[in-house]
Design a protein around this motif. Structure first.
Motif, PDB file in Angstrom:
ATOM      1  N   SER A 190      67.631  78.068 -95.061  1.00 18.11           N
ATOM      2  CA  SER A 190      67.399  78.926 -93.895  1.00 18.11           C
ATOM      3  C   SER A 190      68.519  79.950 -93.842  1.00 18.11           C
ATOM      4  O   SER A 190      69.455  79.909 -94.631  1.00 18.11           O
ATOM      5  N   ILE A 191      68.392  80.874 -92.882  1.00 19.17           N
ATOM      6  CA  ILE A 191      69.494  81.780 -92.553  1.00 19.17           C
ATOM      7  C   ILE A 191      69.815  81.513 -91.096  1.00 19.17           C
ATOM      8  O   ILE A 191      68.942  81.616 -90.232  1.00 19.17           O
ATOM      9  N   GLU A 192      71.043  81.137 -90.812  1.00 22.19           N
ATOM     10  CA  GLU A 192      71.495  80.875 -89.446  1.00 22.19           C
ATOM     11  C   GLU A 192      72.462  81.978 -89.052  1.00 22.19           C
ATOM     12  O   GLU A 192      73.241  82.463 -89.873  1.00 22.19           O
ATOM     13  N   LYS A 193      72.372  82.379 -87.787  1.00 25.98           N
ATOM     14  CA  LYS A 193      73.210  83.471 -87.304  1.00 25.98           C
ATOM     15  C   LYS A 193      73.695  83.170 -85.892  1.00 25.98           C
ATOM     16  O   LYS A 193      73.083  82.405 -85.171  1.00 25.98           O
ATOM     17  N   VAL A 194      74.785  83.821 -85.522  1.00 20.35           N
ATOM     18  CA  VAL A 194      75.215  83.860 -84.126  1.00 20.35           C
ATOM     19  C   VAL A 194      75.148  85.321 -83.702  1.00 20.35           C
ATOM     20  O   VAL A 194      75.703  86.197 -84.374  1.00 20.35           O
ATOM     21  N   LYS A 219      63.603  80.548 -90.847  1.00 24.55           N
ATOM     22  CA  LYS A 219      63.166  79.395 -91.644  1.00 24.55           C
ATOM     23  C   LYS A 219      63.003  79.780 -93.111  1.00 24.55           C
ATOM     24  O   LYS A 219      62.844  80.951 -93.472  1.00 24.55           O
ATOM     25  N   LYS A 220      63.002  78.768 -93.966  1.00 21.15           N
ATOM     26  CA  LYS A 220      62.916  78.940 -95.410  1.00 21.15           C
ATOM     27  C   LYS A 220      61.719  79.798 -95.826  1.00 21.15           C
ATOM     28  O   LYS A 220      61.827  80.632 -96.727  1.00 21.15           O
ATOM     29  N   THR A 221      60.580  79.618 -95.168  1.00 25.59           N
ATOM     30  CA  THR A 221      59.374  80.349 -95.554  1.00 25.59           C
ATOM     31  C   THR A 221      59.482  81.853 -95.306  1.00 25.59           C
ATOM     32  O   THR A 221      58.692  82.618 -95.845  1.00 25.59           O
TER      33      THR A 221
END
Length: 108
Positions: free
Chosen positions: A41-45, A59-61
């Motif tokens: 995934s890509i997580e951000k703040v 999400k991965k997709t």
């Protein structure tokens, strides 16, 4: 007439079709559980003009769709996203909700 932006403190799962103007202050890519050498995934703040922060996830997709549109330090306008409870053991912000990117999410 200009675009009306909401602040992070105003977002809830009950509000739809809102637009936020944010800066990505932290971005990381946790590995996939099933394939450790692949991004899961890509997580951000996100940080808004009032100084409020919230977490956001891709999400991965949807990685291919958003990977080149998101950079740490970038100022962005985000629309057509989902909002859900922020749960789990690791919560990088105190905000009760997090943003989820959809295929229809727009990043400018």
């Amino acid at each position: 007439m200009g675009q009306e932006y909401k602040f992070i403190e105003e977002i809830t799962p009950l509000k739809e079709n809102i637009t936020i103007k944010i800066r990505i202050i932290r971005l990381w890519k946790p590995s996939s559980f099933d394939i450790p050498n692949e991004d899961g995934s890509i997580e951000k703040v996100f940080l808004d003009e009032e100084g409020s922060k919230t977490q956001a996830s891709v999400k991965k997709t949807l990685l291919k769709r958003f990977a080149n549109l998101l950079e740490e330090g970038q100022l962005s306008i985000i629309t057509k996203f989902g909002v859900d409870q922020s749960t789990g053991n690791y919560k990088p912000t105190q905000h009760p909700y997090k943003i989820n990117f959809f295929f229809t999410t727009s990043v400018q």
